[in-house]
Design a protein around this motif. Structure first.
Motif, PDB file in Angstrom:
ATOM      1  N   ASP A   1       1.613  -2.768  38.545  1.00  0.00           N
ATOM      2  CA  ASP A   1       2.923  -2.577  37.923  1.00  0.00           C
ATOM      3  C   ASP A   1       3.447  -3.861  37.279  1.00  0.00           C
ATOM      4  OD1 ASP A   1       3.088   0.097  38.984  1.00  0.00           O
ATOM      5  OD2 ASP A   1       3.629  -0.759  40.911  1.00  0.00           O
TER       6      ASP A   1
ATOM      7  N   ILE B   1       4.745  -4.216  33.423  1.00  0.00           N
ATOM      8  CA  ILE B   1       6.068  -3.632  33.191  1.00  0.00           C
ATOM      9  C   ILE B   1       7.148  -4.517  33.811  1.00  0.00           C
ATOM     10  CG2 ILE B   1       7.515  -1.601  33.557  1.00  0.00           C
ATOM     11  CD1 ILE B   1       5.067  -1.189  31.707  1.00  0.00           C
TER      12      ILE B   1
ATOM     13  N   THR C   1       6.265   3.890  36.608  1.00  0.00           N
ATOM     14  CA  THR C   1       5.196   3.392  35.734  1.00  0.00           C
ATOM     15  C   THR C   1       4.071   4.421  35.660  1.00  0.00           C
ATOM     16  OG1 THR C   1       3.885   2.276  37.419  1.00  0.00           O
ATOM     17  CG2 THR C   1       5.696   1.033  36.446  1.00  0.00           C
TER      18      THR C   1
ATOM     19  N   ASP D   1       7.642   3.385  32.261  1.00  0.00           N
ATOM     20  CA  ASP D   1       7.169   2.092  31.713  1.00  0.00           C
ATOM     21  C   ASP D   1       8.231   1.354  30.904  1.00  0.00           C
ATOM     22  OD1 ASP D   1       4.667   2.419  32.816  1.00  0.00           O
ATOM     23  OD2 ASP D   1       3.751   3.234  31.013  1.00  0.00           O
TER      24      ASP D   1
END
Lengths: 251, 251, 251, 251, 251, 251, 251, 251
Positions: free
Chosen positions: B130, B133, B202, B233
């Motif tokens: 992740d 992002i 995400t 996202d």
């Protein structure tokens, strides 16, 4: 039980005022009651700035009533019950002193406190059918100590109605934008407002509105910045978030 | 052109300094440039508290470059370009003085201003995947004048890792919670934090994660209060919202 | 009819006790009755360790009653009827000696056997509204000879309530984690438990919970290991699986 | 840090061997390392009966390598890396002593321990294309100390192939049933097996198989009891669950 | 009006028996009546081998009655009405001589003809709850002149019940396989049968069966050959197709 | 092994020609080979009227080649390989004598038999882009001994093109209707044809055609009778079904 | 307030007839009333060529009545109320002079004007069940001053019924094509018509028609040109669009 | 072949100029060529007011080239090829005299005719990334004889950019509104425009825009009247519809 409580506990152990194994037991203390079917949380008032809220949907009138009494007996003065059916109210009103707002499906025991911040939350809807969700949001925000301004039926199909209230939008500190169908209101308001906008999709609409999915997707994909979204029809959640933001200034 | 400008216009007409039909023309003034393929908005800095941001995805390097130059020539000192591919950066870097953050896919011209508020935004992720992002969010928040704290890979599968940073959560003013797969992080953080939480689903995951839908639904249905959601996202959007909230206190 | 039965059949043929064509007929024996609308399975007790269960939904009270009588006449002592409406119970109670658990929508004829294993199945729910599904699971597990412990309304929005029962989680042999909305409970429990976790998504929730899809996806995407999932609202299936696992030790 | 550790801490405080505020600090100890991009969990071996597993997808070869080294330096002897691309293996093999199973996309450092239970896990697939997922499951189960039996390409379109291995099904302690397309294998196996069945839908198929959704729904709706489901293509998760169950007997 | 009719028309024109503009009018002849709300099709008996069928759902009892009378007055002897509610039947029975099959929700005027082919259609269901759809199929097939054999409640969870009727499957000319939930019956039957199988998904089930989608996808993805699918709950459509196939032999 | 084989076995046991336990072993005979990664089925020719077909997608060229050789060595003269990439063909052509039809992605070893029925299968497509699927269907049908007629690019947008071939439709015994986009072809053909129609949705289209879902739903909901559906792009399955139907007459 | 109004305002300021700050106030004039729950728009008649329409769904009879009265008092002579339940009509009819068309769920106050254009709108449906939506469209179109021709129950399953009205299709100026199930009517009509076709998917159907989604997708993917689509069951919207188009000629 | 042609045919028969069976043959005349892979339609120019358009996607350069030549040889002067890749253009340009518009992916042979109507079609986009679809629409509209005005990048996030072009909106005869993401542009434009609006959702966006579904649903649910929708990214379809409407006036 925060860091200071633990330190105090150690100090009592160090002074011999409390025995080690007693101290271990104390570390497991439970800040909530066990009713069997529910565990009311007496410390939420401290942790999150608002007491336990009773989500009425899916609970029997008896369960709502018992949880409310338990909270009341544990010192919670103001109690908010959301998604309370009229039937539940009829059952409860003899047991607890409660005011019922039918449009918003909200019950409040202990009354609404005066606003404890100068900020204003603007609750704005696209259509007439969105009003019940808007009232859930507005009542919750007021319950949590906010000044609330309502602006209903100003959807983008007649955008001059929205712009006639341009000043209201500019003067708000947080906006809750509520719309079903295509949910375009959130993008338009988000494009002109200078404050955070919480968007609430509603299940209002028919055909390909799919119970709010169309509005939800629309709001998530908003090309405007400063817009975030809560669940479909979740007026309470939007108000909770808006109130948190609206109280930021006074810290 | 606000109310005062209009009043001034009328006064000039009243004094005969300007003719009625010239005044009507002035009422139609356009606070943006027309590049043919884009209309950069030079007043957004005033309206929304941040200058025009260039969303790089779906634009050619040439278009990005031209918009950036146009903004620069119109007096915007700090320019943020999101979703900028490395290729676009390679094309642009000779034309504009720009810093590129590859992990975040962000380019910044004119540098990052010092934080202009004491509040802290905590950017927190469930997993390692992740992080891109999260970096988009963190860089954006810093660009907008916030203190940012990063806390990565503390998902609920090993919840002790999250609780070891309990104090960070408690000390934040806004939290951006970023997670793919089942997105449970938002609910857990939302359950313990005392400040607003912006959740970012995400597209990390596989199988039934469906490109972020699983995390998105999870976050929208969060049983914790004080959580709102942005698009899958959308690290930029979360940071924009968080920054707005984080600047509430200073009004 | 297992391998030994076939061997025995051949031996009788070899000894002339039975004729070849009679033997062929015997190979076609049907271990179930044909009622026209249903084929109760009298051997399931042998094959799967539990007798035939009657799934009450979609069957008329008359059909339920007749199947139950057929099973009873074929020697099944304990009969479990799931998803039995109160109406069906009212119809059946005069025909068969049966106990009805309204909350779980379960009827049991022949009583519940004592637990035949030391292992403990923990049934845990996120909210109060998940209790009917939890009771379906708990009653089924008890019917199948397990010790069952119930722990209700400990969802992750107030995660301290869950951690107060940390020891219960650690002491269980199998856990059934039941949650609607975002279903984060399964991931959190799965992250701390040392035993298998069967996750049951429920259709509790509103808006984008889509009748349990949100919780289902969340649980399938759980980042915790040792978690598997059954169908939405399938308390019976979770208990059946859990009982199978819980009886592994005694083999 | 369990109850005993806390008791010991208090006793040291009581004896004056440690000061109260030092003790408070100790309560915050972190059983994991912070690498910045990941927090390897050194205690998972204790908590869940298997050391930290590295999920390779979405991590760079560099990240995988560093996490593996960190785990190794913290005393984890056997390390399992799943979803590891051949590229990642080529990068890592010079840095860490590792065996790579290309079909399963699994890397193992420190070798596979001998099975520590008598139970047998049967891994069964409907088709040839399901084999990579099956190998992920089989290798993981072996890594976790189980005897594994493989039975591939026995889907229900030619059900006699399945029944020819009836005895294998009957002799297993846990079954992992893996299928794409319509996923009927899980129901058929679940209908005849006497042990728990973990179903794994695969993304094998075309048209309306929708990347595994068809098989997933099919397995969730299985009319057979004793079947639970993991995520699409999640061979690792199925094996982890199966291993937990397979080790129940030896407690 | 086929090619011969047109030729005849031209010949009449050529002979002067009919004038050109009259002939043009004749070319516009309508083989159906206009009732305003419906256009009953009197030639369908010729075109498709069965007279017009009245689909009762979404029509008022009055409309059904009028269409039936119109068909009857235009010489259709046998009339099939599907999806006819009991209320519609109660209204109609005094106006038209009709037999009503409540379970199948089918009404038939003019009785059922004797089978006009030796072939046998086997209607087979997975569960008891699928029977209403099965009866719609079976009654329709009988109405269209087929021998029908019924085999109910033989789903794959107890697959020995299905195999006990192996011979029925082998002796059929067309099979209609009806199942809800995971719909595995179609694949298993399709794997052993030597004749075409028409699969009917039903909306039976709960949770993630999504009103028949799970069974539908399962059947579309069947790994067995010789299986095609009709709409969810479309017993009529399956029987129509099966009857067409079953009458192929006699051409 | 049918009933007669079993009877013969018993008679041998009765005569002492074979021992009981040997007989039990014989009952477990496997009519297929185990290649480890696949179990080719040598009896399918008997059971289903066509030998084993190799579904090429998801198999390596090596696997396809080995299965084909195994089938060939076990006496299968004509072998059909579907979804065979050109790469696979290039690999295989040196090992097996095979003809490759690139448009249909079909390989055939042992040639195509002459049609063994008088019936005609009409393969009809809406557009030019549907032709690859149509060729898969047409080649398969020819391989299975049918006369095939092709009619391409006659979609309903120019319905006169379809009606110009009205006679072809009327003269067919089975029709395979192939269309992407809105799939209306199946309904229109089904409305005029007097024979069974197998509809094949294709993934041709863009936007809201969603990879064939639009056409699939359209075909499932066809208001015309005598239409059943196979999976998206499943030309092979449609041809298999059509061939079964087309051979009904000759029984 | 258009450009001329603004010019006039400036001129009054220039002449001293009005003061500058009074002028600024006038610029904010609101062309609508605020009822609290709704903002009827009195200028829509000017802007869009039809007065404000009341969408009755989701409004109480009281609200409908009050909005209607407000419009009437503000000079709107003809008022159209759509989606008006019979209950709402019963409540309103004593308060306002209104005609109710039950099938179309439409109420009209002030009657229907004579058609003010020569063009013809053809409203065409696939089945009998689509008629309520068709009537909503037809009544709306008549209310808006169009000649309307109705053609019902001419779906493609019996395509000769449609072609018998070929001339009607050719003579229309706009066509509204209404169909549920697979919605093929729009493509077929679109393929032969020479005028714009507005397609209305209806929620008529069952199983995989999914409340109109199947028809909606079918219409959106229509291979015919000159077809555009409105929301499921949106007869009003189609008529509004059709009327706009039908009035193009007279400008 | 219209009514007059048929009448003429009959009259020739009556006069003996043509024989009856020859006349029957004439009735079957095919107004298109059969190329094997395609059936170009030479009469579409008559029927629909524009010649056959070649949809380039899914066709090989060879097929496009041959169809174009066939149309050209049959007298079609202006040919429009949509969705033509640059590769296809490179192949074709030596064979046919063609102009290629790369941004719109459109090729035109025979040039663009002068506008044959006074009406103006306004093509308007929300963002820069929507331009390729807008150009497909604009070029198609010009090809079909319309005056086209382009207005790009005026999405609702900066709604003043849209209102600055208020006059363009008011002066148009038809509007094509093109937007991805949340598609709010269609509602806002629809709310202020006085002419028909054709909305085109684009696949521009990310996350929960789902390849255009979000914009599509938004547009279908538009609360503004006078808006209809075409398929995602279908610029051609929108222009075709718009051109039909724009030519209404001249009839």
């Amino acid at each position: 039980m925060d860091k200071n409580d633990v330190l105090e506990l150690f100090e009592k152990v160090a002074k011999g005022e409390i025995k080690p194994d007693e101290a271990v037991e104390k570390l497991k203390y439970k800040p909530f009651d066990e009713l069997g079917f529910a565990m009311p949380d007496h410390h939420r008032g401290l942790r999150k700035g608002i007491g336990e809220v009773i989500y009425g949907a899916g609970k029997t009138p008896e369960q709502i009533s018992e949880i409310a009494k338990n909270l009341s007996e544990n010192g919670q003065k103001h109690i908010l019950i959301t998604r309370m059916s009229k039937d539940a109210y009829m059952y409860i009103k003899d047991k607890i002193d409660i005011e019922y707002y039918e449009n918003a499906k909200i019950g409040i025991a202990g009354g609404i406190k005066k606003a404890d911040t100068d900020g204003v939350i603007l609750v704005i809807t696209a259509g007439t059918s969105d009003i019940p969700i808007a009232e859930e949001a507005a009542m919750t925000a007021e319950f949590m100590g906010n000044n609330v301004k309502r602006l209903y039926d100003v959807g983008v199909a007649g955008i001059h109605r929205l712009f006639a209230h341009y000043k209201d939008i500019m003067d708000s500190d947080v906006i809750i934008a509520i719309a079903g169908m295509e949910g375009a209101l959130a993008s338009v308001v988000g494009g002109i407002a200078q404050c955070p906008v919480i968007a609430v999709p509603t299940s209002v609409g028919y055909g390909a509105s799919f119970g709010g999915i169309s509005a939800l997707l629309s709001m998530l994909n908003s090309c405007a910045s400063g817009v975030s979204v809560v669940n479909i029809d979740n007026g309470f959640g939007a108000a909770y978030m808006a109130s948190m933001i609206n109280h930021m200034g006074g810290k």
